[in-house]
Write a protein that holds these residues in place. Structure first.
Motif, mmCIF file in Angstrom:
data_model
loop_
_atom_site.group_PDB
_atom_site.id
_atom_site.type_symbol
_atom_site.label_atom_id
_atom_site.label_comp_id
_atom_site.label_asym_id
_atom_site.label_seq_id
_atom_site.Cartn_x
_atom_site.Cartn_y
_atom_site.Cartn_z
ATOM 1 N N VAL A 174 0.859 -1.178 0.000
ATOM 2 C CA VAL A 174 0.000 0.000 0.000
ATOM 3 C C VAL A 174 0.899 1.234 0.000
ATOM 4 O O VAL A 174 1.689 1.438 0.935
ATOM 5 C CB VAL A 174 -0.936 0.013 1.215
ATOM 6 C CG1 VAL A 174 -1.859 1.234 1.156
ATOM 7 C CG2 VAL A 174 -1.761 -1.267 1.276
ATOM 8 N N GLY A 175 0.793 2.035 -1.061
ATOM 9 C CA GLY A 175 1.664 3.188 -1.243
ATOM 10 C C GLY A 175 2.531 2.978 -2.469
ATOM 11 O O GLY A 175 2.727 1.841 -2.928
ATOM 12 N N ALA A 176 3.080 4.084 -3.012
ATOM 13 C CA ALA A 176 3.908 3.980 -4.221
ATOM 14 C C ALA A 176 5.130 4.892 -4.145
ATOM 15 O O ALA A 176 5.684 5.275 -5.170
ATOM 16 C CB ALA A 176 3.078 4.330 -5.461
ATOM 17 N N ASN A 196 -2.670 2.473 -4.390
ATOM 18 C CA ASN A 196 -2.243 3.823 -4.056
ATOM 19 C C ASN A 196 -3.333 4.803 -4.474
ATOM 20 O O ASN A 196 -4.068 4.557 -5.449
ATOM 21 C CB ASN A 196 -0.926 4.151 -4.780
ATOM 22 C CG ASN A 196 -0.305 5.442 -4.287
ATOM 23 O OD1 ASN A 196 0.047 5.553 -3.113
ATOM 24 N ND2 ASN A 196 -0.187 6.430 -5.168
ATOM 25 N N ARG A 197 -3.440 5.921 -3.756
ATOM 26 C CA ARG A 197 -4.464 6.917 -4.101
ATOM 27 C C ARG A 197 -4.277 7.422 -5.531
ATOM 28 O O ARG A 197 -5.249 7.623 -6.264
ATOM 29 C CB ARG A 197 -4.407 8.088 -3.124
ATOM 30 C CG ARG A 197 -4.908 7.768 -1.722
ATOM 31 C CD ARG A 197 -4.928 9.041 -0.877
ATOM 32 N NE ARG A 197 -5.231 8.742 0.510
ATOM 33 C CZ ARG A 197 -6.452 8.594 1.008
ATOM 34 N NH1 ARG A 197 -7.513 8.714 0.198
ATOM 35 N NH2 ARG A 197 -6.647 8.330 2.286
ATOM 36 N N SER A 198 -3.016 7.640 -5.927
ATOM 37 C CA SER A 198 -2.728 8.080 -7.286
ATOM 38 C C SER A 198 -2.582 6.843 -8.172
ATOM 39 O O SER A 198 -1.580 6.111 -8.067
ATOM 40 C CB SER A 198 -1.442 8.917 -7.306
ATOM 41 O OG SER A 198 -1.015 9.135 -8.632
ATOM 42 N N LEU A 199 -3.535 6.609 -9.044
ATOM 43 C CA LEU A 199 -3.504 5.426 -9.901
ATOM 44 C C LEU A 199 -2.296 5.418 -10.837
ATOM 45 O O LEU A 199 -1.659 4.369 -10.998
ATOM 46 C CB LEU A 199 -4.805 5.329 -10.702
ATOM 47 C CG LEU A 199 -4.957 4.076 -11.574
ATOM 48 C CD1 LEU A 199 -4.894 2.815 -10.723
ATOM 49 C CD2 LEU A 199 -6.258 4.138 -12.373
ATOM 50 N N GLU A 226 0.387 2.390 -11.069
ATOM 51 C CA GLU A 226 0.627 1.670 -12.322
ATOM 52 C C GLU A 226 2.112 1.679 -12.691
ATOM 53 O O GLU A 226 2.647 0.680 -13.180
ATOM 54 C CB GLU A 226 -0.210 2.291 -13.442
ATOM 55 C CG GLU A 226 -1.711 2.044 -13.282
ATOM 56 C CD GLU A 226 -2.532 2.794 -14.317
ATOM 57 O OE1 GLU A 226 -3.677 2.375 -14.572
ATOM 58 O OE2 GLU A 226 -2.026 3.800 -14.868
ATOM 59 N N GLN A 227 2.769 2.806 -12.443
ATOM 60 C CA GLN A 227 4.203 2.900 -12.743
ATOM 61 C C GLN A 227 5.004 1.931 -11.881
ATOM 62 O O GLN A 227 5.882 1.215 -12.382
ATOM 63 C CB GLN A 227 4.682 4.333 -12.510
ATOM 64 C CG GLN A 227 6.164 4.541 -12.822
ATOM 65 C CD GLN A 227 6.606 5.969 -12.552
ATOM 66 O OE1 GLN A 227 5.822 6.807 -12.111
ATOM 67 N NE2 GLN A 227 7.866 6.245 -12.816
ATOM 68 N N PRO A 241 -7.225 -0.820 -7.613
ATOM 69 C CA PRO A 241 -7.702 0.567 -7.449
ATOM 70 C C PRO A 241 -7.932 0.883 -5.967
ATOM 71 O O PRO A 241 -8.274 0.004 -5.173
ATOM 72 C CB PRO A 241 -9.015 0.588 -8.234
ATOM 73 C CG PRO A 241 -8.872 -0.527 -9.225
ATOM 74 C CD PRO A 241 -8.075 -1.584 -8.536
ATOM 75 N N TRP A 242 -7.723 2.137 -5.635
ATOM 76 C CA TRP A 242 -7.802 2.538 -4.225
ATOM 77 C C TRP A 242 -9.166 2.225 -3.611
ATOM 78 O O TRP A 242 -9.259 1.846 -2.439
ATOM 79 C CB TRP A 242 -7.505 4.029 -4.113
ATOM 80 C CG TRP A 242 -7.353 4.499 -2.681
ATOM 81 C CD1 TRP A 242 -8.207 5.288 -1.991
ATOM 82 C CD2 TRP A 242 -6.277 4.198 -1.807
ATOM 83 N NE1 TRP A 242 -7.743 5.509 -0.723
ATOM 84 C CE2 TRP A 242 -6.538 4.853 -0.582
ATOM 85 C CE3 TRP A 242 -5.100 3.454 -1.923
ATOM 86 C CZ2 TRP A 242 -5.688 4.782 0.518
ATOM 87 C CZ3 TRP A 242 -4.258 3.385 -0.830
ATOM 88 C CH2 TRP A 242 -4.551 4.029 0.380
ATOM 89 N N ASP A 243 -10.227 2.355 -4.382
ATOM 90 C CA ASP A 243 -11.570 2.115 -3.823
ATOM 91 C C ASP A 243 -11.855 0.620 -3.633
ATOM 92 O O ASP A 243 -12.909 0.247 -3.114
ATOM 93 C CB ASP A 243 -12.649 2.765 -4.693
ATOM 94 C CG ASP A 243 -12.614 2.277 -6.145
ATOM 95 O OD1 ASP A 243 -11.815 1.367 -6.454
ATOM 96 O OD2 ASP A 243 -13.385 2.807 -6.971
#
Length: 509
Positions: free
Chosen positions: A207-209, A232-235, A239-240, A251-253
């Motif tokens: 969890v986290g990027a 991560n909140r930022s998709l 993805e990176q 996805p975060w949700d």
């Protein structure tokens, strides 16, 4: 940049061990230079072969290898020691866009035995930001591979890097220098491995990027985790990171959905409040029928609500739990480091003995070749003057000439071997190492030998060795000659007055 196979043998492993040649290491690291300077001189993987080709063309550099990591860039070279050092400093200055004087405060230079010890300590992880870290061993091995395949590493550096890798392996196996995690991300993965054993059949959610998550993914890959997921909140950032490590994005949700699937969760976001809620984990446990869930929270502030630890079959660890393990491991590594230093001292002594023996070996081969050429020339002249010799007589004369040559050579060769057989485990006493150099200088001077690197007719004298100890073969050594040999020597010395180079004079006569 692919390795050019046509250049693989450009610098042969039989590189001559020349007088005045030596080892030099020049570089900068996390202790001596800021990160922006380290970035400017760093050499990327594809550019390394070209950099080595450039270095080999510099004055005084006969062989070279470059080790470039996020914390250091350094060159180890064999060549004309003083000239090579300046060439390496100039090369680093060009990459940094700095004048040599502007770069000097940030670089270090090691020569000869100190250069050997430095490389061995680097490969072992004793010179790393994290004591005993394992990654630098792989980076050293890769630097060696590229230098060898491009032909930049010859006989000396190939032996040096083989010895460095051997020292690093011994330090890990015998001293245990790499035991235990000493970074937060590695400690998190190590804790999971200790609880589950083999991670190859486990699914892990990161969890986290950010930087910590990337380090965690790297450690998970080394441990062979079967499947990794990233949330991560930022998709785009998720993805990176997932693409870099071959992971799958959640996805975060759908974070709580992922909790119902995986075995291990390692979370390290920068969220100001917990992202793993007690209610969400509780719902996930029902879907997984209370199958154990292992959560490692390495975020500050914490990503997981403390109450999660009270849930059945949920095992929650935070950064404080890991710090206690890390501190214990660091203390253990400090003790292990002392033993590792002893191993390095032993391996440095072995390499240094090999290097000095190579200098003697080259001289011995050259002396034997010279003597045999003189013997064959004189034997041919004798046979031409005595055409009536029978084949049996010719064989007898040739055998005699070989025996006489070998007995003449025996004392100096035994002296050379004796001088270089000493295995110094500590820096040698005053001028002790000079004994071998004194002997080789005397040998070349007395027999009129030329060094392979010298122009014809310019043999080296004894300059710089006036105070060296007397050669071993001059201190009461047996001459190994029988009565017939002595009589022949008497005749030779009567007919040909002794001069500074008697054997060369005999040959001319």
């Amino acid at each position: 940049m692919p390795v050019d196979a046509s250049k693989a043998q450009r610098i042969p492993r039989s590189t001559a061990i020349t007088p005045g040649a030596g080892l030099v290491a020049v570089g900068l690291n996390h202790r001596t230079a800021p990160i922006d300077l380290r970035d400017r001189v760093a050499v990327g993987g594809d550019a390394l072969a070209g950099a080595l080709e450039d270095l080999i063309g510099r004055p005084g550099v006969h062989e070279a290898a470059v080790l470039s990591t996020c914390n250091r860039t350094e060159i180890t070279a064999w060549g004309s020691a003083a000239t090579a050092a300046e060439s390496l400093i100039a090369w680093l200055g060009e990459r940094a866009g700095l004048a040599t004087d502007g770069l000097r405060p940030h670089i270090y230079t090691h020569r000869d035995r100190d250069a050997v010890r430095h490389l061995f300590r680097v490969a072992t992880g004793l010179d790393s930001m994290i004591l005993g870290e394992a990654q630098v061993l792989g980076q050293t091995r890769e630097a060696y591979r590229v230098a060898r395949e491009t032909g930049a590493a010859g006989r000396v550096l190939c032996e040096l890097y083989d010895a460095a890798l051997r020292a690093a392996r011994r330090a890990r196996q015998e001293a245990g220098i790499a035991r235990g995690a000493v970074s937060i991300s590695f400690a998190a993965v190590e804790l999971a491995r200790q609880i589950f054993g083999d991670l190859r059949d486990k699914e892990v959610l990161v969890v986290g990027a950010g930087k910590m998550s990337r380090q965690t993914m790297d450690n998970l890959r080394e441990q062979g985790a079967r499947a990794c997921f990233v949330a991560n909140r930022s998709l785009p950032r998720a993805e990176q990171l997932a693409a870099e490590f071959g992971a799958t994005v959640y996805p975060w949700d759908r974070l709580n959905e992922a909790l119902g699937r995986v075995d291990i969760v390692i979370t390290s976001t920068t969220a100001p409040e917990p992202v793993l809620k007690t209610t969400g984990v509780q719902a996930a446990m029902k879907r997984r029928r209370n199958r154990p869930l292992f959560i490692v929270d390495i975020a500050v502030p914490r990503d997981a609500e403390p109450q999660i630890a009270e849930l059945y079959n949920v095992f929650l660890f935070n950064i404080d739990d890991l710090k206690a393990v890390i501190e214990e491991n660091i203390a253990r590594r400090m003790k292990d480091a002392a033993f590792a230093e002893e191993i390095i001292t032993d391996e440095v002594a072995k390499f240094w003995t090999w290097l000095r023996s190579m200098e003697a070996s080259d001289a011995i081969v050259q002396l034997r070749q010279w003597a045999d050429a003189q013997r064959a020339s004189e034997l041919d002249r004798l046979i031409r003057k005595a055409p009536d010799l029978t084949p049996a007589h010719r064989d007898a004369v040739e055998e005699f000439s070989r025996r006489l040559m070998n007995k003449f050579l025996d004392p100096p060769l035994r002296g050379i071997k004796s001088a270089y057989r000493i295995n110094w485990t500590t820096p040698p006493p005053a001028h002790a190492e000079g004994t071998g150099a004194w002997i080789l200088g005397s040998l070349r001077h007395l027999f009129g030998l030329e060094h392979p690197s010298e122009p014809p007719g310019e043999s080296r004298g004894l300059a710089g060795h006036e105070d060296a100890p007397a050669p071993p073969f001059a201190q009461g050594a047996e001459d190994g000659l029988d009565e017939l040999d002595r009589r022949l020597c008497d005749i030779l010395q009567t007919d040909f007055p002794l001069v500074p180079q008697p054997f060369a004079a005999i040959s001319r006569e």
